[in-house]
Write an enzyme that holds these catalytic residues in place. Structure first.
Site, PDB file in Angstrom:
ATOM      1  N   GLN A 105       0.811  -1.214   0.000  1.00  0.00           N
ATOM      2  CA  GLN A 105       0.000   0.000   0.000  1.00  0.00           C
ATOM      3  C   GLN A 105       0.847   1.267   0.000  1.00  0.00           C
ATOM      4  O   GLN A 105       0.312   2.371   0.066  1.00  0.00           O
ATOM      5  CB  GLN A 105      -0.931  -0.003   1.219  1.00  0.00           C
ATOM      6  CG  GLN A 105      -1.949  -1.128   1.192  1.00  0.00           C
ATOM      7  CD  GLN A 105      -2.766  -1.211   2.468  1.00  0.00           C
ATOM      8  OE1 GLN A 105      -2.558  -0.465   3.423  1.00  0.00           O
ATOM      9  NE2 GLN A 105      -3.710  -2.155   2.498  1.00  0.00           N
ATOM     10  N   HIS A 128      -0.905  -0.071   5.671  1.00  0.00           N
ATOM     11  CA  HIS A 128      -1.397   0.842   6.708  1.00  0.00           C
ATOM     12  C   HIS A 128      -0.436   2.007   6.983  1.00  0.00           C
ATOM     13  O   HIS A 128       0.084   2.161   8.084  1.00  0.00           O
ATOM     14  CB  HIS A 128      -1.675   0.083   8.010  1.00  0.00           C
ATOM     15  CG  HIS A 128      -2.818  -0.870   7.925  1.00  0.00           C
ATOM     16  ND1 HIS A 128      -3.432  -1.412   9.026  1.00  0.00           N
ATOM     17  CD2 HIS A 128      -3.469  -1.398   6.848  1.00  0.00           C
ATOM     18  CE1 HIS A 128      -4.404  -2.218   8.639  1.00  0.00           C
ATOM     19  NE2 HIS A 128      -4.441  -2.229   7.315  1.00  0.00           N
ATOM     20  N   GLU A 139     -14.757   3.868  10.247  1.00  0.00           N
ATOM     21  CA  GLU A 139     -15.192   4.959  11.110  1.00  0.00           C
ATOM     22  C   GLU A 139     -15.024   6.322  10.468  1.00  0.00           C
ATOM     23  O   GLU A 139     -14.087   6.548   9.694  1.00  0.00           O
ATOM     24  CB  GLU A 139     -14.382   4.952  12.420  1.00  0.00           C
ATOM     25  CG  GLU A 139     -14.556   3.730  13.276  1.00  0.00           C
ATOM     26  CD  GLU A 139     -13.698   3.764  14.524  1.00  0.00           C
ATOM     27  OE1 GLU A 139     -13.856   2.860  15.362  1.00  0.00           O
ATOM     28  OE2 GLU A 139     -12.859   4.678  14.672  1.00  0.00           O
ATOM     29  N   TYR A 175      -9.060   6.820  20.148  1.00  0.00           N
ATOM     30  CA  TYR A 175     -10.130   6.322  19.280  1.00  0.00           C
ATOM     31  C   TYR A 175     -10.204   4.801  19.246  1.00  0.00           C
ATOM     32  O   TYR A 175     -10.944   4.235  18.432  1.00  0.00           O
ATOM     33  CB  TYR A 175     -10.002   6.957  17.894  1.00  0.00           C
ATOM     34  CG  TYR A 175     -10.334   8.431  17.995  1.00  0.00           C
ATOM     35  CD1 TYR A 175     -11.625   8.891  17.774  1.00  0.00           C
ATOM     36  CD2 TYR A 175      -9.374   9.343  18.418  1.00  0.00           C
ATOM     37  CE1 TYR A 175     -11.945  10.224  17.953  1.00  0.00           C
ATOM     38  CE2 TYR A 175      -9.684  10.685  18.602  1.00  0.00           C
ATOM     39  CZ  TYR A 175     -10.975  11.114  18.374  1.00  0.00           C
ATOM     40  OH  TYR A 175     -11.295  12.442  18.574  1.00  0.00           O
ATOM     41  N   TYR A 219      -9.893 -10.160  10.269  1.00  0.00           N
ATOM     42  CA  TYR A 219     -10.188 -10.771   8.973  1.00  0.00           C
ATOM     43  C   TYR A 219     -10.553 -12.245   9.086  1.00  0.00           C
ATOM     44  O   TYR A 219     -11.264 -12.777   8.233  1.00  0.00           O
ATOM     45  CB  TYR A 219      -8.998 -10.584   8.034  1.00  0.00           C
ATOM     46  CG  TYR A 219      -8.814  -9.144   7.610  1.00  0.00           C
ATOM     47  CD1 TYR A 219      -9.790  -8.475   6.877  1.00  0.00           C
ATOM     48  CD2 TYR A 219      -7.666  -8.448   7.959  1.00  0.00           C
ATOM     49  CE1 TYR A 219      -9.636  -7.148   6.498  1.00  0.00           C
ATOM     50  CE2 TYR A 219      -7.498  -7.123   7.579  1.00  0.00           C
ATOM     51  CZ  TYR A 219      -8.474  -6.480   6.851  1.00  0.00           C
ATOM     52  OH  TYR A 219      -8.320  -5.172   6.484  1.00  0.00           O
TER      53      TYR A 219
END
Length: 381
Positions: free
Chosen positions: A93, A158, A252, A262, A273
């Site tokens: 990513q 991430h 979210e 959070y 997963y």
């Protein structure tokens, strides 16, 4: 027949398939709960576009995840890659991710980038800056401002990596938990899984909530985030809204409050997963900030922005989210900092990475494709 052939050639030149199988067709009219809009292909020929910023003259800078920055003219013409871009690790990513203009760009020409960068020990989320040349043909003075340490040797997921400037002029940067070790998001000595609040030079911003606390990084504004790929300023309130991926559900939208936690990976509205519980297995806990909205099953929200122009009066002040899986666009009606309604648009068609308002009042969407496009939503009337 010649007329049909010319139309087919035109559609091919736009990079769109001239058949019903195309997920988003040129000049398609779509009905929504608040009127009709038209989907137009504004620009094509991009490779995994990830972030974008409009210049004062209406042109657009667009990042490509493999490590390129391009300039898109007001007619949709895409430039060759601009030289001077920071070096990136384009794996998983990672890559060249977000781009943002300095608040005083008109006089300084300063840009900010978020990217996956190599560092001793592995790869991390990095904030860099550069100056766009007067003729917009290159970047000058590229340098690193902050590394979200520590670097990680395993995993390429991430990174978070959105940038926004608050009304106070401070830079906010989202960082992901880097996936391999969820607990990094709760560690105040670690910059992963956080939203950072910074001065323009990458140093901790004045007034940050953990400044002076032993063992805590002064850059941290909020903690407990998984993979926050959306940051936006609510034009009605000035609040910072954060958007993040859950795992198997638990996506979210959050209202950021200085020093707030959070929850990731202590609590989540989703599961892992493999279906196993996350953390305590609970959705909420004392001392954990509740999301404004959450989704299970997931909608995989990436970038998001508010629409503030006059082209769509019925949408003014709405928060739009670019969704990856299922693919589409989520429109949230806001009342101040509360979400009061949701509509899903262009659902099940093309993966959207980022959505942003243009200076013309229209809405622009980056598609997450190796033959990536910029789509534009226009009023149908």
């Amino acid at each position: 027949m010649r007329r049909a052939a010319r139309l087919l050639a035109l559609l091919s030149g736009l990079g769109l398939a001239a058949c019903a199988a195309d997920p988003v067709r040129a000049q398609e009219v779509v009905r929504s709960e608040r009127g009709a809009f038209r989907v137009a292909a504004f620009a094509t020929g991009l490779d995994r576009p990830w972030g974008a910023a409009f210049l004062p003259d209406g042109r657009m800078l667009v990042t490509e995840r493999p490590g390129r920055l391009r300039l898109v003219e007001t007619d949709g013409t895409v430039s060759a890659p601009l030289p001077g871009v920071p070096e990136v690790v384009a794996a998983g990513q990672g890559g060249l991710l977000d781009v943002a203009l300095a608040p005083d760009f008109a006089s300084t020409r300063q840009l900010y980038f978020c990217l996956a960068g190599a560092a001793p020990g592995g790869v991390l989320t990095r904030l860099a800056t550069a100056t766009l040349s007067p003729d917009s043909s290159r970047l000058d003075g590229t340098r690193t401002l902050l590394d979200a340490t520590p670097a990680q040797s395993s995993g390429r997921n991430h990174y978070g990596c959105r940038i926004v400037f608050g009304r106070d002029g401070k830079l906010l940067l989202s960082t992901g938990d880097r996936y391999a070790n969820k607990s990094r998001a709760q560690d105040l000595a670690d910059l992963a899984g956080k939203v950072l609040r910074l001065e323009r030079d990458g140093s901790p911003a004045a007034g940050n909530p953990f400044a002076g606390r032993h063992g805590a990084r002064a850059e941290i504004f909020t903690l407990g985030h998984r993979n926050p790929q959306g940051l936006a300023v609510n034009p009605a309130t000035g609040s910072i809204i954060e958007i993040e991926f859950g795992a198997r559900g638990g996506d979210e939208v959050n209202l950021l409050r200085a020093g707030a936690n959070y929850g990731w990976p202590i609590v989540s509205y989703g599961t892992d997963y493999d279906g196993s519980p996350i953390g305590t297995g609970r959705a909420s806990a004392p001392g954990i900030e509740e999301p404004l909205r959450h989704w299970t099953p997931a909608v995989s929200p990436s970038g998001g922005n508010f629409l503030t122009g006059d082209a769509f009066p019925a949408w003014r002040g709405n928060l739009f989210l670019a969704a990856l899986n299922p693919p589409g666009l989520v429109r949230l009606t806001m009342d101040g900092d509360r979400v009061v309604a949701e509509e899903r648009m262009l659902w099940g068609r093309t993966r959207f990475r980022q959505v942003l308002p243009g200076p013309d009042g229209l809405l622009y969407i980056l598609t997450d494709e190796d033959r990536g496009r910029i789509l534009r939503l226009e009023p149908a009337n």
